[in-house]
Design a protein around this motif. Structure first.
Motif, PDB file in Angstrom:
ATOM      1  N   VAL A  98       0.878  -1.163   0.000  1.00 26.86           N
ATOM      2  CA  VAL A  98       0.000   0.000   0.000  1.00 26.86           C
ATOM      3  C   VAL A  98       0.916   1.213   0.000  1.00 26.86           C
ATOM      4  O   VAL A  98       1.622   1.473   0.969  1.00 26.86           O
ATOM      5  N   LEU A  99       0.896   1.935  -1.106  1.00 27.44           N
ATOM      6  CA  LEU A  99       1.904   2.964  -1.373  1.00 27.44           C
ATOM      7  C   LEU A  99       1.253   4.336  -1.474  1.00 27.44           C
ATOM      8  O   LEU A  99       0.213   4.497  -2.104  1.00 27.44           O
ATOM      9  N   GLY A 100       1.902   5.326  -0.862  1.00 24.45           N
ATOM     10  CA  GLY A 100       1.411   6.696  -0.972  1.00 24.45           C
ATOM     11  C   GLY A 100       2.088   7.584   0.049  1.00 24.45           C
ATOM     12  O   GLY A 100       2.775   7.113   0.951  1.00 24.45           O
ATOM     13  N   PRO A 101       1.886   8.897  -0.056  1.00 31.07           N
ATOM     14  CA  PRO A 101       2.505   9.839   0.880  1.00 31.07           C
ATOM     15  C   PRO A 101       1.826   9.788   2.238  1.00 31.07           C
ATOM     16  O   PRO A 101       0.795   9.121   2.424  1.00 31.07           O
ATOM     17  N   SER A 102       2.380  10.498   3.191  1.00 30.72           N
ATOM     18  CA  SER A 102       1.806  10.545   4.536  1.00 30.72           C
ATOM     19  C   SER A 102       0.433  11.207   4.494  1.00 30.72           C
ATOM     20  O   SER A 102       0.187  12.129   3.725  1.00 30.72           O
ATOM     21  N   GLY A 103      -0.456  10.701   5.349  1.00 36.12           N
ATOM     22  CA  GLY A 103      -1.747  11.343   5.531  1.00 36.12           C
ATOM     23  C   GLY A 103      -2.838  10.955   4.557  1.00 36.12           C
ATOM     24  O   GLY A 103      -3.914  11.564   4.573  1.00 36.12           O
ATOM     25  N   VAL A 104      -2.601   9.930   3.725  1.00 36.28           N
ATOM     26  CA  VAL A 104      -3.624   9.569   2.738  1.00 36.28           C
ATOM     27  C   VAL A 104      -4.515   8.419   3.211  1.00 36.28           C
ATOM     28  O   VAL A 104      -5.440   8.029   2.509  1.00 36.28           O
ATOM     29  N   GLY A 105      -4.220   7.837   4.386  1.00 36.20           N
ATOM     30  CA  GLY A 105      -5.067   6.786   4.935  1.00 36.20           C
ATOM     31  C   GLY A 105      -4.476   5.394   4.906  1.00 36.20           C
ATOM     32  O   GLY A 105      -5.174   4.415   5.201  1.00 36.20           O
ATOM     33  N   LYS A 106      -3.188   5.276   4.591  1.00 38.85           N
ATOM     34  CA  LYS A 106      -2.567   3.946   4.482  1.00 38.85           C
ATOM     35  C   LYS A 106      -2.620   3.196   5.808  1.00 38.85           C
ATOM     36  O   LYS A 106      -3.027   2.032   5.860  1.00 38.85           O
ATOM     37  N   SER A 107      -2.188   3.843   6.876  1.00 39.74           N
ATOM     38  CA  SER A 107      -2.173   3.178   8.181  1.00 39.74           C
ATOM     39  C   SER A 107      -3.577   2.876   8.666  1.00 39.74           C
ATOM     40  O   SER A 107      -3.824   1.830   9.291  1.00 39.74           O
TER      41      SER A 107
END
Length: 253
Positions: free
Chosen positions: A35-44
């Motif tokens: 699951v790839l993306g910048p901080s704050g996009v909902g990954k965690s």
């Protein structure tokens, strides 16, 4: 293709803010899905819906469907679920008052996967080997975990998660705060776990290079949504969404 995790129309609100906005995702068994993306996009947040850690967040609202190992994750006992879904966090968190050995053994004991002391010792060694840490600690198993380096502590946390004998392993930016050498060992360990043990791995990262090194599949997240999904080599070489194009060109942060 069988799926270890299936997410449909998932929406999550935290503190009155919609963090996930209708996420759909399928995680094939025996693969590394990144699951790839910048901080704050909902990954965690997405990761924490899979093992229901959001149950512990006051006011969290989860809508949609999450299936884990073919079952509705929100209709089963969460403790049953978490025994089958191991997790490693971004910051190494060994239990400081337990020895290196007991940090791993406690997971096997709690989950009831060892019936004797002999079997427990075997599981601890197996987990430490799978975390690529055994050779470094086999002569110091009674030492405190804080005597290890930060990267070694993270591999100890990986071993602790593996001692539960989980079917699925979740990792939330596990290499973000450790050195390159230990990060490489963790990446190699994950690939071996899939290849040798048939484990299903879901790895959250903000690094496209890590997705390419480790992943079989990649889900690119942006603004609470998955904007692109597929085999990592195909997504990287032929991205469709504008953000994915920027991400793999190195222009996104």
């Amino acid at each position: 293709m069988r799926h270890a995790v299936r997410v449909e129309s998932l929406r999550v609100r935290l503190g009155g803010r919609e963090v996930l906005k209708g996420v759909n995702l399928e995680v094939p068994e025996g693969s590394v899905t990144v699951v790839l993306g910048p901080s704050g996009v909902g990954k965690s947040t997405l990761l924490r819906t899979i093992n229901r850690l959001l149950d512990l967040v006051p006011g969290a609202r989860v809508e949609g469907r999450v299936e884990v190992l073919g079952l509705d994750a929100y209709a089963v006992d969460p403790y049953w679920l978490r025994r089958r879904v191991g997790m490693v966090f971004q910051i190494p968190n060994p239990f400081p008052h337990l020895s290196i050995y007991d940090n791993v053994a406690i997971a096997a004991k709690v989950c009831g996967v060892a019936r004797s002391k002999r079997e427990l010792r075997r599981i601890v060694e197996w987990a430490l080997r799978k975390a690529m840490l055994w050779e470094e600690v086999k002569d110091r198993l009674r030492d405190p975990p804080l005597s290890l380096s930060g990267g070694q502590q993270q591999r100890l946390c990986l071993a602790r998660a593996l001692a539960m004998k989980p079917k699925i392993l979740l990792l939330d930016e596990p290499t973000a705060n450790i050195d390159v050498s230990n990060a490489s060992l963790i990446e190699e360990a994950l690939k071996r776990l899939v290849r040798e043990e048939g484990m299903t791995v879901v790895l959250v990262t903000h690094m496209p290079q890590q997705a390419l090194r480790v992943g079989d599949y990649v889900a690119v997240m942006y603004d609470g949504r998955i904007v692109e999904y597929g085999r990592v080599t195909e997504v990287a070489s032929r991205p469709h969404h504008p953000f994915t194009k920027k991400l793999f060109s190195g222009a996104a942060s």
